[in-house]
Design an enzyme around this catalytic site. Structure first.
Site, mmCIF file in Angstrom:
data_model
loop_
_atom_site.group_PDB
_atom_site.id
_atom_site.type_symbol
_atom_site.label_atom_id
_atom_site.label_comp_id
_atom_site.label_asym_id
_atom_site.label_seq_id
_atom_site.Cartn_x
_atom_site.Cartn_y
_atom_site.Cartn_z
ATOM 1 N N LYS A 175 1.336 -1.145 -0.034
ATOM 2 C CA LYS A 175 0.081 0.326 0.197
ATOM 3 C C LYS A 175 0.558 1.140 -0.044
ATOM 4 O O LYS A 175 2.561 1.130 1.096
ATOM 5 C CB LYS A 175 -1.090 -0.110 1.682
ATOM 6 C CG LYS A 175 -2.010 -0.592 0.974
ATOM 7 C CD LYS A 175 -2.757 -1.071 0.338
ATOM 8 C CE LYS A 175 -4.190 -2.674 0.563
ATOM 9 N NZ LYS A 175 -5.150 -2.028 -0.539
ATOM 10 N N ASN A 206 -5.080 2.930 -3.515
ATOM 11 C CA ASN A 206 -6.022 2.950 -3.217
ATOM 12 C C ASN A 206 -6.863 4.844 -3.337
ATOM 13 O O ASN A 206 -7.318 5.510 -2.673
ATOM 14 C CB ASN A 206 -6.223 2.604 -1.520
ATOM 15 C CG ASN A 206 -6.675 1.709 -1.323
ATOM 16 O OD1 ASN A 206 -5.428 1.274 -0.698
ATOM 17 N ND2 ASN A 206 -7.093 0.580 -2.009
ATOM 18 N N HIS A 306 -10.022 -7.862 -9.037
ATOM 19 C CA HIS A 306 -10.120 -7.391 -7.009
ATOM 20 C C HIS A 306 -10.464 -8.190 -6.073
ATOM 21 O O HIS A 306 -11.841 -9.030 -6.311
ATOM 22 C CB HIS A 306 -10.793 -6.116 -6.920
ATOM 23 C CG HIS A 306 -10.656 -5.898 -5.436
ATOM 24 N ND1 HIS A 306 -11.389 -5.386 -4.871
ATOM 25 C CD2 HIS A 306 -9.587 -5.387 -5.140
ATOM 26 C CE1 HIS A 306 -11.590 -4.970 -3.651
ATOM 27 N NE2 HIS A 306 -10.518 -5.522 -4.050
#
Length: 375
Positions: A175, A206, A306
């Site tokens: 991330k 994100n 996903h």
């Protein structure tokens, strides 16, 4: 002799607790709170002749009760129907909820039934779903995401990556997207240095950047030869992703947050991505996924569904282009079976349908259930 018909449907609302709170960039920037549980709606369908199918949808954070409630409204419309007519039944259910649209919760509830019907169809044929759809491969390359969340020091991220690779995983994702861009870059560089040039690495922002930040970040990491940069911009900024995709060497991936077939087609038509990331439960199940995958293949896109490896593995196996499946351990306690992973890939289940059986533990996490049709 009349065709078999749907005789009974059992719906269950399940709350799956996570072992530790999960934080991505949306938490770091204050948009969301850490994730502590996953809400799921399970649909178990039984026909008059005794054939069965299981499907499910999921929600992260708010919306799980709404998904289950809408599924309760729709279930009676399937009783007495021919389970072979999957496409017709999808549209029948969509018309029942037409006033709330054809995206989001409205189609996610349909997705649980649609997935169960595909599971049933493959089981009745005695085939794994991938084989029913026409498998292109026996195994699909896989990467792990769960070891690279925020709240994990870079040393632990590296250790998690080593562990994943030792367990047969083919790549790792980390991330990014926190307010300190320089720290993001430091972490990505450190992971690449630790793993060396040969290990596939993906990064996921994100949706936390604007176009300028995304371009600068992408250019700063282009030399690291990442597999992709995921969700650098708002999920609905189709033009922005296309603009960015044309300016970076590193491929762009997005699509997971889109909740309709139409919105995913926009990404394809506007050349917004190199890797399309549809999430079958989020936009209506297996049927719309197959439609989108066909369009993606026509555009020569790569596919990286996903999350939800349990559903996406056979769908990716039937895709004719390059594809990855995302490895998450979160849903493993829900089922008795485990997906085999070796040599960098997930191996297709041998059992019919999805090859999954709901675990006894899942029954203990069930907070509501309702049965429709005959006993």
């Amino acid at each position: 002799m009349p065709h078999d018909v749907i005789a009974q449907i059992t719906l269950s609302h399940v709350l799956l607790p996570l072992k530790r709170p999960i934080s991505d960039a949306k938490v770091m920037t204050g948009v969301q709170k850490p994730l502590t549980e996953v809400s799921l709606t399970f649909a178990e369908i039984t026909t008059r002749d005794g054939h069965t199918g299981m499907g499910f949808g999921y929600v992260l954070r708010a919306g799980g009760k709404a998904q289950f409630a809408h599924a309760q409204e729709l279930a009676p419309f399937l009783i007495g129907e021919d389970p072979n007519d999957i496409a017709r039944l999808w549209h029948k259910l969509a018309w029942q909820g037409a006033s709330v649209g054809r995206c989001g919760v409205a189609v996610q509830a349909i997705g649980a039934f649609d997935t169960a019907l595909w599971d049933l169809k493959a089981k009745r044929a005695g085939l794994p779903l991938a084989k029913l759809l026409g498998a292109q491969r026996e195994a699909v390359p896989t990467y792990n995401t769960s070891g690279g969340y925020f709240g994990t020091q870079i040393e632990e991220v590296c250790a998690n990556a080593d562990r994943a690779l030792a367990n047969g995983i083919g790549g790792v994702k980390m991330k990014v997207g926190q307010p300190d861009v320089a720290e993001d870059i430091r972490r990505v560089v450190a992971l690449r240095k630790h793993l060396g040039d040969g290990v596939p690495i993906m990064i996921d922002a994100n949706q936390q950047w604007d176009r300028t930040t995304a371009l600068r970040f992408g250019r700063a990491v282009d030399e690291l030869r990442l597999v992709w940069i995921e969700e650098p911009l708002d999920a609905h900024d189709y033009e922005g992703h296309a603009w960015l995709n044309a300016r970076l060497d590193t491929p762009i991936a997005t699509g997971e947050m889109l909740t309709s077939e139409e919105s995913l087609r926009r990404l394809i038509e506007r050349e917004s991505v190199t890797y399309l990331q549809p999430d079958a439960p989020r936009f209506g199940g297996v049927s719309p996924f197959l439609n989108v995958a066909s369009a993606a293949a026509q555009a020569n896109l790569k596919l990286a569904p996903h999350f939800v490896m349990e559903i996406h593995l056979p769908l990716a196996a039937a895709y004719r282009g390059d594809t990855w499946v995302e490895h998450f351990e979160w849903f493993e306690p829900l089922f008795d079976e485990r997906i085999e992973i070796r040599d960098g890939s997930m191996q297709l289940p041998k059992g019919p349908g999805f090859g999954l059986t709901i675990s006894e533990q899942t029954r203990h996490w069930t907070v509501a259930s309702e049965r429709f049709g005959a006993s």
